[in-house]
Write a protein that holds these residues in place. Sequence first.
Motif, PDB file in Angstrom:
ATOM      1  N   GLY A  43       0.809  -1.222   0.000  1.00 17.43           N
ATOM      2  CA  GLY A  43       0.000   0.000   0.000  1.00 17.43           C
ATOM      3  C   GLY A  43       0.834   1.260   0.000  1.00 17.43           C
ATOM      4  N   ASN A  44       2.151   1.114   0.196  1.00 19.12           N
ATOM      5  CA  ASN A  44       3.040   2.281   0.208  1.00 19.12           C
ATOM      6  C   ASN A  44       4.292   2.044  -0.641  1.00 19.12           C
ATOM      7  OD1 ASN A  44       1.876   4.341   2.150  1.00 19.12           O
ATOM      8  ND2 ASN A  44       1.879   2.534   3.478  1.00 19.12           N
ATOM      9  N   LEU A  45       4.138   1.248  -1.689  1.00 18.50           N
ATOM     10  CA  LEU A  45       5.286   0.975  -2.548  1.00 18.50           C
ATOM     11  C   LEU A  45       5.749   2.211  -3.320  1.00 18.50           C
ATOM     12  CD1 LEU A  45       4.604  -2.587  -4.039  1.00 18.50           C
ATOM     13  CD2 LEU A  45       6.246  -1.926  -2.289  1.00 18.50           C
ATOM     14  N   ASP A  46       4.903   3.227  -3.362  1.00 19.88           N
ATOM     15  CA  ASP A  46       5.313   4.461  -4.020  1.00 19.88           C
ATOM     16  C   ASP A  46       6.291   5.262  -3.159  1.00 19.88           C
ATOM     17  OD1 ASP A  46       3.152   4.785  -2.209  1.00 19.88           O
ATOM     18  OD2 ASP A  46       2.758   6.785  -3.001  1.00 19.88           O
ATOM     19  N   VAL A  47       6.440   4.874  -1.909  1.00 22.10           N
ATOM     20  CA  VAL A  47       7.428   5.498  -1.018  1.00 22.10           C
ATOM     21  C   VAL A  47       8.730   4.715  -1.175  1.00 22.10           C
ATOM     22  CG1 VAL A  47       8.004   6.131   1.357  1.00 22.10           C
ATOM     23  CG2 VAL A  47       5.610   6.129   0.609  1.00 22.10           C
ATOM     24  N   PRO A  48       9.779   5.310  -1.728  1.00 19.24           N
ATOM     25  CA  PRO A  48      10.990   4.546  -2.064  1.00 19.24           C
ATOM     26  C   PRO A  48      11.859   4.164  -0.873  1.00 19.24           C
ATOM     27  CG  PRO A  48      11.305   6.858  -2.576  1.00 19.24           C
ATOM     28  CD  PRO A  48       9.871   6.718  -2.175  1.00 19.24           C
ATOM     29  N   HIS A  49      11.567   4.756   0.293  1.00 17.62           N
ATOM     30  CA  HIS A  49      12.378   4.483   1.482  1.00 17.62           C
ATOM     31  C   HIS A  49      11.522   3.794   2.544  1.00 17.62           C
ATOM     32  CE1 HIS A  49      10.333   7.933   3.295  1.00 17.62           C
ATOM     33  NE2 HIS A  49      10.609   8.599   2.188  1.00 17.62           N
ATOM     34  N   ASP A  50      12.109   3.562   3.728  1.00 21.72           N
ATOM     35  CA  ASP A  50      11.409   2.826   4.782  1.00 21.72           C
ATOM     36  C   ASP A  50      10.915   3.707   5.926  1.00 21.72           C
ATOM     37  OD1 ASP A  50      11.558   0.076   3.837  1.00 21.72           O
ATOM     38  OD2 ASP A  50      13.724   0.272   4.096  1.00 21.72           O
ATOM     39  N   GLU A  51      11.050   5.010   5.807  1.00 20.80           N
ATOM     40  CA  GLU A  51      10.624   5.912   6.873  1.00 20.80           C
ATOM     41  C   GLU A  51       9.128   6.230   6.753  1.00 20.80           C
ATOM     42  OE1 GLU A  51      13.162   9.290   7.620  1.00 20.80           O
ATOM     43  OE2 GLU A  51      14.933   8.216   6.912  1.00 20.80           O
ATOM     44  N   LEU A  52       8.310   5.209   6.866  1.00 20.76           N
ATOM     45  CA  LEU A  52       6.868   5.425   6.805  1.00 20.76           C
ATOM     46  C   LEU A  52       6.400   6.187   8.045  1.00 20.76           C
ATOM     47  CD1 LEU A  52       5.566   1.965   5.509  1.00 20.76           C
ATOM     48  CD2 LEU A  52       6.116   4.032   4.191  1.00 20.76           C
ATOM     49  N   LEU A  53       5.457   7.083   7.844  1.00 20.83           N
ATOM     50  CA  LEU A  53       4.935   7.935   8.907  1.00 20.83           C
ATOM     51  C   LEU A  53       3.534   7.479   9.306  1.00 20.83           C
ATOM     52  CD1 LEU A  53       6.040  11.326   7.322  1.00 20.83           C
ATOM     53  CD2 LEU A  53       7.210  10.054   9.143  1.00 20.83           C
ATOM     54  N   SER A  89      12.561  -0.331  12.388  1.00 16.51           N
ATOM     55  CA  SER A  89      13.205   0.624  13.291  1.00 16.51           C
ATOM     56  C   SER A  89      13.121   2.043  12.751  1.00 16.51           C
ATOM     57  CB  SER A  89      14.676   0.235  13.514  1.00 16.51           C
ATOM     58  OG  SER A  89      15.404   0.266  12.301  1.00 16.51           O
ATOM     59  N   MET A  90      12.815   2.188  11.462  1.00 17.30           N
ATOM     60  CA  MET A  90      12.671   3.512  10.847  1.00 17.30           C
ATOM     61  C   MET A  90      11.209   3.965  10.779  1.00 17.30           C
ATOM     62  SD  MET A  90      15.438   3.581   7.733  1.00 17.30           S
ATOM     63  CE  MET A  90      17.178   3.840   8.116  1.00 17.30           C
TER      64      MET A  90
END
Length: 295
Positions: A43-53, A89-90
Amino acid sequence: MNKLIIIVGAPRSGTNMLRDVLTSLEGVSTWPCDEINPIWKHGNLDVPHDELLPEHARPEVVSFLRRNFAHAAEEFGCDVLVEKTCATSMRVAFAAKTFPEAEFVFIHRDGFDAAASTMKRWNAPFDLAYTLRKVRYVPVADLPMQILAFLRTRLGKILSGQAGSTEADLKVATWWGPRPHDFRQLQESCTLEEVALTQWERCASLTLDQLAAVAPEKVHRVAYEDFVQEPEAELRRLLDELGLEDRYAAESVATVSAGSIGKSLTQYPPAERERLADMVGPTMQRLGYPEDGLA
């Protein structure tokens, strides 16, 4: 599932060890693969990094994750489910919003020791069996994107000739492990040595910052060095905090070894430690370590 335990920590900080110890206890289980980052990122593959908010925890994402975790507990036949993915952890705040009932176990290790181990793992040889175990848990809808990303990484390592390389001054061709928001810039400007330490620092500092907003009774700290030197006492302490003291079994820590403490002493000469301490010193001190990792 009566309890969800989420282990957080930077790569090579003892997260696997702690997961294996806990899941050897009666009624405690986890996924039969090393990590489930593809599930967390659905659901958040458009976010290229792991710092999900927390705002990334939209209702449909939360529903998917809660359904998936509940199914896993049922499939594994456990009442205590343990989850360990270093990238979490992020995104502790995201995980806490998704699973407000979860308890977090934060295991931390001297950053220089962890980074020295990370450097050896960064360009490790391809492990087909390990990869296939993870593929099983990739959401079907995400398979094309996940496979493409995997192939790009493998091809990048092959074409760069970096497979198996652990040279400290290497400029990495591909990324391994948790991805901070600026991982591409770090990849371009930093050496493997600097990237590994920065990755450790980001994981540790983000975890500390975001756990501060979680109810104290749901946060448990484990120092890797303490655990491997006094495994029985540390396991008893942790299980008591988790309300699982009746699950204790001494054989669960029979293979825990303190042999990796101080491994970085041969990796970083004093002058190099002093230079790199500027990058990680404050976070080392927040965790109770000397800023250069030398007691």
